[in-house]
Design a protein around this motif. Structure first.
Motif, PDB file in Angstrom:
ATOM      1  N   GLY A  54       7.916  24.642 -13.123  1.00 54.51           N
ATOM      2  CA  GLY A  54       6.967  24.775 -12.028  1.00 54.51           C
ATOM      3  C   GLY A  54       6.867  23.532 -11.168  1.00 54.51           C
ATOM      4  N   PRO A  55       6.048  23.603 -10.135  1.00 54.88           N
ATOM      5  CA  PRO A  55       5.849  22.460  -9.248  1.00 54.88           C
ATOM      6  C   PRO A  55       4.992  21.406  -9.956  1.00 54.88           C
ATOM      7  CG  PRO A  55       4.452  24.279  -8.592  1.00 54.88           C
ATOM      8  CD  PRO A  55       5.297  24.768  -9.723  1.00 54.88           C
ATOM      9  N   VAL A  56       5.643  20.421 -10.565  1.00 49.09           N
ATOM     10  CA  VAL A  56       4.921  19.438 -11.352  1.00 49.09           C
ATOM     11  C   VAL A  56       4.128  18.507 -10.450  1.00 49.09           C
ATOM     12  CG1 VAL A  56       5.133  17.610 -13.039  1.00 49.09           C
ATOM     13  CG2 VAL A  56       6.557  19.633 -13.224  1.00 49.09           C
ATOM     14  N   THR A  57       4.766  17.849  -9.513  1.00 52.49           N
ATOM     15  CA  THR A  57       4.049  16.995  -8.558  1.00 52.49           C
ATOM     16  C   THR A  57       4.595  17.216  -7.164  1.00 52.49           C
ATOM     17  OG1 THR A  57       5.577  15.160  -8.899  1.00 52.49           O
ATOM     18  CG2 THR A  57       3.571  15.165 -10.237  1.00 52.49           C
ATOM     19  N   GLY A  58       3.792  16.851  -6.192  1.00 55.13           N
ATOM     20  CA  GLY A  58       4.214  16.961  -4.804  1.00 55.13           C
ATOM     21  C   GLY A  58       3.442  15.984  -3.943  1.00 55.13           C
ATOM     22  N   ASN A  59       3.967  15.729  -2.740  1.00 52.43           N
ATOM     23  CA  ASN A  59       3.282  14.891  -1.762  1.00 52.43           C
ATOM     24  C   ASN A  59       2.596  15.786  -0.749  1.00 52.43           C
ATOM     25  OD1 ASN A  59       4.163  12.356  -2.807  1.00 52.43           O
ATOM     26  ND2 ASN A  59       6.185  12.766  -1.940  1.00 52.43           N
ATOM     27  N   PHE A  60       1.324  15.542  -0.537  1.00 55.43           N
ATOM     28  CA  PHE A  60       0.520  16.353   0.359  1.00 55.43           C
ATOM     29  C   PHE A  60      -0.129  15.443   1.397  1.00 55.43           C
ATOM     30  CE2 PHE A  60       0.826  18.318  -3.744  1.00 55.43           C
ATOM     31  CZ  PHE A  60       1.184  19.626  -3.436  1.00 55.43           C
ATOM     32  N   LYS A  61       0.043  15.774   2.680  1.00 54.91           N
ATOM     33  CA  LYS A  61      -0.522  14.972   3.771  1.00 54.91           C
ATOM     34  C   LYS A  61      -1.756  15.659   4.308  1.00 54.91           C
ATOM     35  CE  LYS A  61       4.023  13.364   4.927  1.00 54.91           C
ATOM     36  NZ  LYS A  61       5.169  13.555   5.775  1.00 54.91           N
ATOM     37  N   THR A  78     -21.788   7.715  -1.998  1.00 53.46           N
ATOM     38  CA  THR A  78     -20.761   8.214  -1.084  1.00 53.46           C
ATOM     39  C   THR A  78     -20.561   9.710  -1.264  1.00 53.46           C
ATOM     40  OG1 THR A  78     -19.609   6.091  -1.044  1.00 53.46           O
ATOM     41  CG2 THR A  78     -18.315   8.033  -0.463  1.00 53.46           C
ATOM     42  N   ALA A  79     -20.443  10.411  -0.143  1.00 51.27           N
ATOM     43  CA  ALA A  79     -20.009  11.813  -0.121  1.00 51.27           C
ATOM     44  C   ALA A  79     -18.623  11.816   0.521  1.00 51.27           C
ATOM     45  CB  ALA A  79     -20.977  12.664   0.686  1.00 51.27           C
ATOM     46  N   ASP A  80     -17.637  12.348  -0.181  1.00 55.79           N
ATOM     47  CA  ASP A  80     -16.239  12.283   0.242  1.00 55.79           C
ATOM     48  C   ASP A  80     -15.664  13.696   0.306  1.00 55.79           C
ATOM     49  OD1 ASP A  80     -13.638  10.164  -0.024  1.00 55.79           O
ATOM     50  OD2 ASP A  80     -13.237  12.225  -0.612  1.00 55.79           O
ATOM     51  N   VAL A  81     -15.050  14.042   1.434  1.00 56.95           N
ATOM     52  CA  VAL A  81     -14.362  15.328   1.571  1.00 56.95           C
ATOM     53  C   VAL A  81     -12.947  15.050   2.075  1.00 56.95           C
ATOM     54  CG1 VAL A  81     -16.421  16.731   1.949  1.00 56.95           C
ATOM     55  CG2 VAL A  81     -15.273  15.705   3.894  1.00 56.95           C
ATOM     56  N   ALA A  82     -12.006  15.891   1.651  1.00 52.57           N
ATOM     57  CA  ALA A  82     -10.615  15.692   2.062  1.00 52.57           C
ATOM     58  C   ALA A  82      -9.887  17.028   2.069  1.00 52.57           C
ATOM     59  CB  ALA A  82      -9.918  14.717   1.111  1.00 52.57           C
ATOM     60  N   GLY A  83      -8.852  17.110   2.886  1.00 53.17           N
ATOM     61  CA  GLY A  83      -7.969  18.276   2.933  1.00 53.17           C
ATOM     62  C   GLY A  83      -6.528  17.803   2.953  1.00 53.17           C
ATOM     63  N   HIS A  84      -5.695  18.387   2.111  1.00 49.82           N
ATOM     64  CA  HIS A  84      -4.282  18.015   2.023  1.00 49.82           C
ATOM     65  C   HIS A  84      -3.418  19.269   2.035  1.00 49.82           C
ATOM     66  CE1 HIS A  84      -6.282  14.389   0.497  1.00 49.82           C
ATOM     67  NE2 HIS A  84      -5.259  13.769   1.064  1.00 49.82           N
ATOM     68  N   TYR A  85      -2.228  19.136   2.627  1.00 47.18           N
ATOM     69  CA  TYR A  85      -1.352  20.290   2.837  1.00 47.18           C
ATOM     70  C   TYR A  85       0.089  19.873   2.572  1.00 47.18           C
ATOM     71  CZ  TYR A  85      -5.596  20.798   5.510  1.00 47.18           C
ATOM     72  OH  TYR A  85      -6.920  20.791   5.877  1.00 47.18           O
ATOM     73  N   GLY A  86       0.878  20.779   1.985  1.00 51.05           N
ATOM     74  CA  GLY A  86       2.279  20.463   1.744  1.00 51.05           C
ATOM     75  C   GLY A  86       2.934  21.503   0.880  1.00 51.05           C
ATOM     76  N   SER A  87       4.119  21.185   0.367  1.00 47.70           N
ATOM     77  CA  SER A  87       4.850  22.111  -0.485  1.00 47.70           C
ATOM     78  C   SER A  87       5.549  21.342  -1.595  1.00 47.70           C
ATOM     79  CB  SER A  87       5.868  22.912   0.328  1.00 47.70           C
ATOM     80  OG  SER A  87       6.825  22.044   0.890  1.00 47.70           O
ATOM     81  N   THR A  88       5.885  22.041  -2.636  1.00 43.62           N
ATOM     82  CA  THR A  88       6.646  21.472  -3.745  1.00 43.62           C
ATOM     83  C   THR A  88       7.792  22.405  -4.099  1.00 43.62           C
ATOM     84  OG1 THR A  88       5.250  22.537  -5.387  1.00 43.62           O
ATOM     85  CG2 THR A  88       4.656  20.300  -4.760  1.00 43.62           C
TER      86      THR A  88
END
Length: 193
Positions: A54-61, A78-88
């Protein structure tokens, strides 16, 4: 009269000193982020893969935003929100696209220096992973431990030259859960209030 002049002089000096040592009561951060994580857990078994199929690790921007309120000179929340997108990629020869959105909260400790502000934080909350092919669909516990450095451009604006977080996720899987972990790197602008 002499006492009044002395009181006014001491008051002006005290006010000047407290303004010189002023620190922000709140900060807003927004910027670019890269995450190197395992969306299906370290072994891929969170997506029902066996071993390393399976997709073990990937880079997401993506992006990262945070708001910090200081209740003491150096301590804040601190309140922290983030969104990341990519493929493996996964074996044999396939790939899958993913998106994740995290929402975390926690304590921050910052040292407000004249030219820069180094900080550390510990954040806890959740993450939502999705893929268009329904390969990954889950909400899970998430955490991040890390810190960074903001370099002051003006008294009210700084540049976050680096933020590095070790991030972890409790990936749900048929009756079990697996740890997915990795690193998040962020940079951007900080606005101080």
């Amino acid at each position: 009269m002499r006492t009044s002049v002395l009181v006014v002089a001491v008051t002006l000096c005290w006010t000047g000193l407290s303004l010189a040592q002023d620190h922000p009561k709140a900060e807003l951060f927004g910027g670019f982020s890269v995450e190197h994580v395992a969306p299906c857990g370290e072994s891929g078994s969170g997506c029902n893969f066996e071993g390393n199929e399976g997709p073990v690790t990937g880079n997401f921007k993506g992006w990262n935003a945070a708001a910090t309120a200081y209740f003491k000179r150096s301590w804040g929340i601190t309140a922290d929100v983030a969104g990341h997108y990519g493929s493996t990629n996964f074996l044999p020869g396939g790939s899958a696209s993913y998106s994740n959105y995290s929402y975390m909260f926690g304590p921050t400790y910052a040292v407000h220096l004249e030219s820069a502000t180094p900080f550390v934080h510990g954040l806890f909350g959740g993450v939502t992973w999705r893929s268009p092919s329904n390969l990954v669909q889950y909400n899970a516990l998430a955490w991040a431990v890390g810190g960074g450095v903001d370099v002051n451009a003006t008294p009210r604006v700084a540049v976050r030259v680096v933020q590095v977080d070790y991030v972890g996720t409790r990936v749900p899987s048929a009756g079990n859960s697996h740890i997915g972990s990795g690193f998040r790197f962020s940079l951007g602008f900080v606005f101080k209030f």
